[in-house]
Each structure stands twice: as structure tokens, then as C-alpha cells.
Design a protein around this motif. Structure first.
Motif, short mmCIF file in Angstrom:
data_model
loop_
_atom_site.label_atom_id
_atom_site.label_comp_id
_atom_site.label_asym_id
_atom_site.label_seq_id
_atom_site.Cartn_x
_atom_site.Cartn_y
_atom_site.Cartn_z
N THR A 99 36.67 1.63 96.67
CA THR A 99 35.45 2.42 96.83
C THR A 99 34.29 1.49 97.16
OG1 THR A 99 34.92 2.26 94.47
CG2 THR A 99 36.18 4.20 95.17
N GLU A 101 29.85 1.89 97.62
CA GLU A 101 28.61 2.67 97.64
C GLU A 101 27.50 1.75 98.11
OE1 GLU A 101 27.44 5.17 94.39
OE2 GLU A 101 29.51 5.29 93.69
N SER A 113 22.25 6.98 102.24
CA SER A 113 23.11 6.56 101.13
C SER A 113 24.54 6.98 101.43
CB SER A 113 22.61 7.24 99.86
OG SER A 113 23.50 6.98 98.80
N ARG A 115 28.84 6.81 100.36
CA ARG A 115 29.93 6.58 99.42
C ARG A 115 31.23 6.70 100.18
NH1 ARG A 115 29.52 10.41 94.46
NH2 ARG A 115 27.30 10.53 94.13
N GLY A 126 34.26 9.18 103.76
CA GLY A 126 33.33 9.52 102.70
C GLY A 126 32.17 10.34 103.18
#
Length: 141
Positions: A99, A101, A113, A115, A126
Motif C-alpha cells: 500500500t 498513501e 491525495s 491511496r 486505487g
């Protein structure tokens, strides 16, 4: 004999230094016309998203590696000992999820933003959210 060892060493060094690079898949309703994700470089991780009028970029973000060992132990420990041994030794990466971010920024201060998530050997995908709250799906090859 010495040449073959040097050849093998050279190949290992070249392949060991390459970072996984994924290009943006421009399908669906994504407003981005291009982009890339380069990871496994630590402080040099890179995410680029290109819109028709703007380029967004983030560098140095963390990519986390996750393995749900408790679940895998329940599933394989007493049932498939050989598979469990491969998971524990790190030889089986099929159960690893990554993952990331981060916030990508344009030169004029706009921010998005993002993810992202992917399985080992898989393609990252994502959601990104712009400053107005619009959710944008992204998928990399």
C-alpha cells in the motif's frame, strides 16, 4: 570460470537495482492522460499523474508491505506444512500486499491525495481525491 562468475554477478547487480515501474492505464473516466508509479526505491519512490493542463508529482513516500500472518497460520500451518515453510522463509510472496498513501502536487500548488494498493507481482490501483472532493480511480499496468 572467472568470467562466468563475473557475468553472473553483473546480471544480479543489474536486475537487483531495477525498481518496479508501472505506467498509468488510461481507461475509464480518469482525467489523467499519463502517469507512472516507481516504487521500492525508498526515498526515491515516485508517483506522477499528468492531466491535460497540469502535472502532479510526489516523491519519497512510503510503500508499506503487509502480510496477514495470523490468517495464513490458520490456513496453512497444520494443513500444508511445505507451503507454510515457504511463506515463513519469504520464498512465497503470493500473500504479500503493498500500500502507498501520498499527496501529489502540481507546480501551481494544486494537490491530489492518493491511496494505492496491489498484491506482489500485481498492478497498483486505487483512488485519488482532489481538493474539491472528487474521487478519481487510477489503475497502473
Amino acid at each position: 570460470m572467472k568470467k562466468s562468475y563475473l557475468s553472473i554477478l553483473a546480471v544480479l547487480m543489474i536486475t537487483g537495482c531495477a525498481s518496479p515501474t508501472h505506467m498509468l492505464n488510461k481507461e475509464g473516466s480518469t482525467p489523467f492522460v499519463g502517469g507512472e508509479l516507481v516504487h521500492d526505491r525508498g526515498v526515491d519512490n515516485l508517483l506522477v499523474l499528468e492531466a491535460p493542463d497540469r502535472r502532479y508529482e510526489a516523491r519519497g513516500f512510503a510503500v508499506e508491505r503487509h502480510t496477514h500472518m495470523a490468517e495464513l497460520r490458520k490456513r496453512y500451518y497444520g494443513v500444508n506444512q511445505k507451503h507454510w515453510q515457504r511463506i515463513m522463509s519469504g520464498l512465497d510472496n503470493d500473500h504479500v500486499t503493498y500500500t502507498a498513501e501520498t499527496v501529489v502536487k502540481s507546480a501551481d500548488g494544486q494537490e491530489i491525495s492518493c491511496r494505492l494498493m496491489w498484491r506482489a507481482g500485481g498492478s497498483p490501483a486505487g483512488l485519488c481525491t482532489d481538493q474539491s472532493g472528487t474521487i478519481l480511480q487510477v489503475r497502473f499496468e
